[in-house]
Design an enzyme around this catalytic site. Sequence first.
Site, PDB file in Angstrom:
ATOM      1  N   ARG A   1       0.770   3.798  -3.224  1.00  0.00           N
ATOM      2  CA  ARG A   1       0.162   5.117  -2.952  1.00  0.00           C
ATOM      3  C   ARG A   1       1.219   6.196  -2.740  1.00  0.00           C
ATOM      4  NH1 ARG A   1      -5.545   3.746   0.028  1.00  0.00           N
ATOM      5  NH2 ARG A   1      -5.519   1.524  -0.424  1.00  0.00           N
TER       6      ARG A   1
ATOM      7  N   GLU B   1     -12.008   0.782 -10.216  1.00  0.00           N
ATOM      8  CA  GLU B   1     -11.653  -0.134 -11.313  1.00  0.00           C
ATOM      9  C   GLU B   1     -12.535   0.021 -12.552  1.00  0.00           C
ATOM     10  OE1 GLU B   1     -11.892  -1.073  -8.116  1.00  0.00           O
ATOM     11  OE2 GLU B   1      -9.765  -1.346  -7.701  1.00  0.00           O
TER      12      GLU B   1
ATOM     13  N   GLU C   1       0.829  -1.215   0.000  1.00  0.00           N
ATOM     14  CA  GLU C   1       0.000   0.000   0.000  1.00  0.00           C
ATOM     15  C   GLU C   1       0.860   1.259   0.000  1.00  0.00           C
ATOM     16  OE1 GLU C   1      -3.041  -0.057  -0.588  1.00  0.00           O
ATOM     17  OE2 GLU C   1      -3.828  -2.002   0.052  1.00  0.00           O
TER      18      GLU C   1
ATOM     19  N   ASP D   1      -5.216  -9.790  -8.095  1.00  0.00           N
ATOM     20  CA  ASP D   1      -5.574  -8.924  -9.223  1.00  0.00           C
ATOM     21  C   ASP D   1      -4.400  -8.226  -9.906  1.00  0.00           C
ATOM     22  OD1 ASP D   1      -5.243  -7.505  -6.856  1.00  0.00           O
ATOM     23  OD2 ASP D   1      -7.024  -6.263  -7.068  1.00  0.00           O
TER      24      ASP D   1
HETATM   25  C1  DMJ Z   1      -6.336   0.559  -4.838  1.00  0.00           C
HETATM   26  O1  DMJ Z   1      -5.566   0.747  -3.715  1.00  0.00           O
HETATM   27  C2  DMJ Z   1      -5.556  -0.105  -5.926  1.00  0.00           C
HETATM   28  O2  DMJ Z   1      -6.211   0.092  -7.131  1.00  0.00           O
HETATM   29  C3  DMJ Z   1      -5.351  -1.563  -5.700  1.00  0.00           C
HETATM   30  O3  DMJ Z   1      -4.722  -2.184  -6.771  1.00  0.00           O
HETATM   31  C4  DMJ Z   1      -6.664  -2.235  -5.466  1.00  0.00           C
HETATM   32  N1  DMJ Z   1      -7.428  -1.599  -4.472  1.00  0.00           N
HETATM   33  C5  DMJ Z   1      -7.560  -0.175  -4.461  1.00  0.00           C
HETATM   34  C6  DMJ Z   1      -8.703   0.373  -5.237  1.00  0.00           C
HETATM   35  O4  DMJ Z   1      -9.821  -0.365  -5.256  1.00  0.00           O
END
Ligand code: DMJ
Length: 679
Positions: free
Chosen positions: A306, A570, A302, A435
């Site tokens: 970010r 998404e 994270e 994912d």
């Molecule tokens: C975000 O932090 C990123 O896109 C991550 O890959 C998946 N989850 C969240 C958004 O849904």
Amino acid sequence: MYSPQRKDFVSLTLGDQHSHNYTNGKHRRQSCWRKWKQLSRLQRSLILFLLAFLFICGILSYPSLTEQWRGLTDRSLKEDWVEMDNQGLRPIPPGFVPKLPPGVVPGVQDIPPEVMPEIQRPSIPLLPKPPAMRKPPSKRGPPALQKRGKVSDWQVKDGEEATIKRDEDGGKEAKTLISWRGAMIEAEQGTELQSTAHEKEGTVADAEDSANLKPVKAVDRVEAVREAFRHAWKGYKAFAWGHDELKPISKTHGEWFGLGLTLIDALDTMWILGLKDEFAEAKKWVETELSFSKNVDVNLFESTIRVLGGLLSTYHLTEDTLFLDKAKDIGSRLMPAFKTPSKIPYSDVNIGKGTAHPPRWTTDSTVAEVTSIQLEFRELSRLTKDPQYQVLYFFIIVNVHGLEGKRDGLVPMFINTNSGKFTRRGAFTLGARADSYYEYLLKQWLQGGKKETELLEDYLQAIEGVRKNLLRQTSPSKLTFVGELSNGRLNPKMDHLVCFLPGTLALGAHNGLPADHMELALQLMETCHQMYAQMETGLSPEIAHFNLQSSNGRDIDVKPADRHNLLRPETVESLLYMYRFTNDSKYRDWGWDILQNFNKYTRVPSGGYTSIGNVRDPLNPAPRDKMESFFLGETLKYLFLLFSDDNELISLDKYVFNTEAHPLPIWPSTLSGRSPELS
Ligand code: DMJ
């Protein structure tokens, strides 16, 4: 127990049956009767006449007396009210039942004022009727698929569009509330933006409804996103400045790592949206307040996507070395995560102490987390000419490339930090925990100039694995979806997270991968759209369950625990890719629907947007009091780019977005490929 002041009863005093007063009264009545008998007939008649006259006069004057009495009573209540109001108190008169303004949903009066004080203030303006819409949200939903019109077709009837009024100085805007949706949120933007847009854009006639409705003017969608951002930022600035997340309803903040996540995630969004003032004040905070020298555990994945991703992309857009310096700082502080027997990193790092550890309950890390940090660290290596970051991160990809336990290119969800091997094999998903592994295979290949063939092989094989193992169609409408595999059995459920896939597939096809990837992208995009369009709020649930053999005529079911919406990006992310590569305006319209519904169901009047608990209940979407940083970092950025006519604004041939929507440059051909150490 009653409080000492509270006396909700009538006091009666019963006489003592042995009381002398009682006997005395009887004697008094007996002597009165005797005296009456002693009067002459004329005297008695005169007295009776007089009494009758007084009685008739009393009856005739009763209504006006009553009114006067009522007036006195009311005035004193009002005076009490005003007096209390002046003192900042709002008493509720006994027996007072507050009347709701038109349009307010019953139950709103039950909300405690500290949660939503705006609702209970007597001074709240009356709510005008919402603008007439061709497709009111209440008509959305099951069982049939919604073939939805363009939201730009909203019709505003005469007299209903003046939702922005100038105050008497002609200065500040005085906003009028439009309508309430559920308990705590307000739809203040939809019409308001139309008014704003009306001043800017030309008129477009709507042929279908022109007989009944006046022509409307096109909405400036790009401006609508800017306005949404400013509204979100207003809440963040007022109640959560410098903290990780805004809690917009309780008007406070939430802390995760204590690194100003929302502010950093939003930096490049502000730059792209052209919000210079907001950007300048955020930059000042980064310059003067942001410190990574903190005894705090952060999640490697994270904070990479970010914070590191956000700082790197802001550096590229602004060329301000402040952001690169900060990126180097956080990047080096995350490196201890790799001190594991296998070099597969731990999930958590203490950036102050330089120690790392797995979660308390396991030595496993999730596959998505360890394989979706490479775009950022490779870029950091390239910019700093320090190979240490890339070497470690490339190792993971090489390791996973040859690892046992995949199924047709699909990876399990966990990997062990001691052995470096997949664990808990047998479950395969494109959703949570896996994912962005797939997303980063393609994007690393693009970032590096399409030279790293092992990345491409893994990506192509995985997409075939999806087709073979996870792809199904719903009944009755034949929506294509990506299910999950658990010990050989398909579970027909799909996370909203999987909606990154249409965009990624389209990006691959645009870069020369098989044309059937684009066909699949088109189908999956339709499904992701339906995950929104079939819900009563027009917002997708976190997880959708698809019917393979529908008994209820519906394609999509939602379990009670999956009904929330976290303002995730998404679907709008994929809409951007689909629009850019097909030029089909329906993708913009779908994105516009989503923005409108965020405004209707998640916008908090005092600033900010909130995740909600129930996308199926437009009357009470159950606000959750949290605005995730990715709403500003991703969702609004993708929407802005979707509506912008400037395809060169973050060209998809020049940038790859990391999984948090931070654009990183595709390496120029002279520099592309692996770092010198890996070539
Ligand atoms: C975000 O932090 C990123 O896109 C991550 O890959 C998946 N989850 C969240 C958004 O849904």
